[in-house]
Design a protein around this motif. Structure first.
Motif, short mmCIF file in Angstrom:
data_model
loop_
_atom_site.label_atom_id
_atom_site.label_comp_id
_atom_site.label_asym_id
_atom_site.label_seq_id
_atom_site.Cartn_x
_atom_site.Cartn_y
_atom_site.Cartn_z
N ASP A 286 55.27 -12.75 -95.33
CA ASP A 286 55.87 -13.56 -96.75
C ASP A 286 55.41 -14.97 -96.63
O ASP A 286 55.94 -15.79 -95.67
CB ASP A 286 57.35 -13.40 -97.11
N ALA A 287 54.33 -15.09 -97.04
CA ALA A 287 53.67 -16.68 -97.04
C ALA A 287 54.75 -17.79 -97.39
O ALA A 287 54.61 -18.97 -97.21
CB ALA A 287 52.44 -16.92 -98.08
N LYS A 343 60.97 -5.12 -99.49
CA LYS A 343 59.50 -5.80 -99.61
C LYS A 343 59.49 -6.78 -98.18
O LYS A 343 60.55 -7.53 -97.54
CB LYS A 343 59.98 -6.73 -100.70
N TYR A 344 58.32 -7.01 -97.76
CA TYR A 344 58.09 -7.85 -96.82
C TYR A 344 58.84 -7.29 -95.44
O TYR A 344 59.10 -8.39 -94.57
CB TYR A 344 58.50 -9.31 -96.90
N PRO A 398 61.91 6.22 -96.53
CA PRO A 398 61.14 5.40 -97.09
C PRO A 398 61.70 4.68 -98.39
O PRO A 398 62.85 4.94 -98.71
CB PRO A 398 59.85 6.35 -97.40
N VAL A 399 60.99 3.58 -98.60
CA VAL A 399 61.35 2.60 -99.70
C VAL A 399 60.70 3.32 -101.09
O VAL A 399 59.56 3.36 -100.99
CB VAL A 399 60.94 1.34 -99.59
N ALA A 414 50.75 -6.03 -104.19
CA ALA A 414 51.19 -4.89 -103.22
C ALA A 414 51.20 -5.62 -101.87
O ALA A 414 51.83 -4.80 -101.08
CB ALA A 414 50.01 -3.79 -103.31
N ARG A 415 50.98 -6.88 -101.66
CA ARG A 415 51.03 -7.33 -100.38
C ARG A 415 52.43 -7.45 -99.99
O ARG A 415 52.73 -7.24 -98.87
CB ARG A 415 50.43 -8.66 -100.50
N GLN A 416 53.46 -7.41 -100.82
CA GLN A 416 54.84 -7.34 -100.52
C GLN A 416 55.29 -6.12 -99.87
O GLN A 416 56.40 -5.96 -99.08
CB GLN A 416 55.80 -7.65 -101.64
N TYR A 417 54.48 -5.08 -100.14
CA TYR A 417 54.80 -3.79 -99.19
C TYR A 417 53.90 -3.52 -98.13
O TYR A 417 54.03 -2.48 -97.81
CB TYR A 417 54.80 -2.69 -100.41
#
Length: 531
Positions: A286-287, A343-344, A398-399, A414-417
């Motif tokens: 997470d940026a 997430k992340y 799984p989430v 989708a980056r958060q996953y």
């Protein structure tokens, strides 16, 4: 018996077989003609000590093969071992120091390499750093003909006194005396030394006309070898508070005639600007997280750029193992199960199966350390160290992603996953086969919401691998039509292909990965596809 095995000593002092290639090196002749070592008067004892072994002008300097006993010497390095592919140690060794000689001569002629063969040695075996031991064996030299050879004791017995001593390096204030052509390098060979306030002046070291990979040079003279402890991605002008290591005589042809400062462990290298260490997966992914690295490294078409931050993850859960990356590399995934929405919470770990000592299974809890890199915009940990935490094997859950479009191949959100094990439910196959930019079908397909299902793992639904005999392109690099989605007669080039437009799955589970410019759902096996 030991002397018949002397050829294997080359491996001991050049543990990492760095690649090397020939090139012009005008310094080669200069390195072959080292200056004479400083004169010394070795401490007088009951028998020849390390100083007498190292100083050729000592009145009691032994001949090759003479019996030697070194009494109460201090172990200064971990034991270095060379093993066969099946894990059997064939030869091992460690450096020792004579404290009396060190103190009397300012460190000169006080350190030496002790080697032994595990099947032949008697006594107490491999000692730890700081142990005080007595060594019985024979005097030996080893190295490349035409160059100064390394002096050693080949130990037949190792006796641990049960006592310990302070392992203190000799600080060298004038680096030129131990650098290339340094007048005191022969006297400090085998000694634990430290240099302070140095910067990298060369990252492309050459010795004997060959590039010496895994090394760098400081102060324009001293080569720092990565044979034992590699310092990855050295940068020009990168500054160090200090570097500690054994001043080792090169014995392999690509390092012969050079004296190499060889760090023993990671803490021997103290850069002024330490790479940021990250301790949570969220801070990796997470940026906007407070611990997200302020600087790091990335790999693209121009190679690796920047200095990698490091990861130190504790008690994370393994969600997948054995994903295909390349011929030599595989991937596994770990997840922080304390994150409620997932997430992340996951990250990919890339490893070489031949270079890790423990490969976990799905459901294992592990501690993972390594380098964090953005590899063609996909986040991963590379060069990992993996240690199991506890003995239990847990159920991996799984989430659930309610809207499959949230992990669409082209959705930045989708980056958060990324790195997370997820499930999408009640989805259809909207594109049973798709080709890459060169007209090749690797077995992927598209689900509702533009979710790309990838092929890091094997599963039956997308058929078998295309045979290597299939020619995808002709001599002019034009597609032949034999390896895409519209192969004559068969439809695709994958035998037993079951992919069909309109197929419905009640659930599809996999790892969200970023590869080849797309987010992909990496199904782990048949059980992840439920119809």
């Amino acid at each position: 018996m030991m002397n018949t095995k002397a050829a294997t000593l080359l491996l001991l002092t050049a543990l990492t077989a760095f690649g090397c290639r020939r090139s012009d090196d005008p310094a080669m002749e200069d390195m072959m003609m080292m200056p004479p070592p400083p004169a010394a008067t070795c401490p007088v004892g009951m028998a020849p000590g390390i100083c007498d072994l190292k100083y050729a002008d000592s009145p009691v300097h032994p001949a090759i093969g003479d019996p030697i006993q070194l009494t109460d010497v201090l172990v200064t390095t971990p034991t270095i071992a060379v093993s066969t592919r099946d894990g059997v140690t064939t030869i091992a060794g460690f450096y020792v120091q004579d404290i009396a000689a060190r103190d009397a001569l300012g460190g000169h002629y006080s350190g030496i390499l002790a080697t032994y063969y595990p099947n032949d040695v008697a006594g107490d075996g491999a000692p730890t750093v700081g142990s005080i031991v007595t060594l019985d064996g024979t005097f030996a030299e080893f190295g490349t003909d035409g160059f100064t050879k390394q002096k050693q004791i080949q130990a037949a017995r190792i006796t641990n006194s049960g006592q310990t001593g302070q392992v203190t390096p000799i600080t060298i204030s004038d680096i030129s005396v131990i650098g290339r052509g340094g007048a005191e390098a022969p006297a400090y060979e085998g000694v634990l030394v430290k240099v302070e306030s140095v910067s990298i002046t060369n990252t492309e070291v050459q010795i004997n006309g060959m590039n010496y990979f895994g090394a760098f040079e400081v102060a324009s003279s001293l080569v720092v070898s990565g044979s034992w402890q590699s310092y990855r991605q050295p940068q020009l002008q990168e500054a160090f508070t200090s570097i500690t290591g054994i001043l080792r005589a090169g014995t392999a042809p690509f390092e012969a005639g050079e004296y190499l400062l060889t760090p023993r462990v990671a803490t021997d290298l103290a850069p002024e600007n330490q790479a940021q260490n990250v301790t949570s997966i969220r801070d990796i992914q997470d940026a906007n997280a407070p611990g997200y690295p302020q600087s790091g490294c990335f790999r693209g078409s121009g190679g690796t750029q920047g200095k990698c931050a490091t990861a130190d993850l504790q008690n994370v859960l393994v969600t997948a193992v054995g994903g295909y990356v390349s011929r030599n590399l595989r991937s596994l995934w770990v997840q922080d199960t304390t994150v409620a929405d997932g997430k992340y919470s996951g990250v990919k770990v890339v490893y070489n199966p031949s270079q890790i000592t423990y490969l976990p299974e799905v459901g294992h809890r592990v501690n993972v350390s390594g380098e964090i890199i953005e590899y063609y915009d996909g986040t991963q940990i590379q060069y990992p160290s993996i240690v199991r935490e506890g003995t239990a094997t847990e159920m991996v859950v799984p989430v659930v992603v309610a809207n499959s479009a949230d992990i669409a191949r082209d959705n930045p959100e989708a980056r958060q996953y990324e790195g997370v094990l997820v499930t999408v439910q009640n989805v259809d196959v909207t594109e049973a086969c798709f080709e890459d930019s060169r007209g090749r079908d690797f077995g992927g397909f598209i689900l509702t919401g533009n979710v790309m299902v990838g092929t890091a793992f094997n599963y039956d639904y997308n058929g078998e691998y295309r045979p290597s005999s299939v020619e995808c392109f002709d001599a002019m690099d034009n597609p032949t039509g034999l390896c895409g989605c519209n192969v004559p007669m068969t439809g695709t080039s994958r035998a037993n292909d079951l992919r069909t437009n309109g197929d419905t799955f009640t659930s599809v589970t996999g790892l969200v990965d970023f590869a080849y410019g797309d987010f992909q759902l990496m199904v782990r096996g048949n059980d992840d596809l439920q119809q």
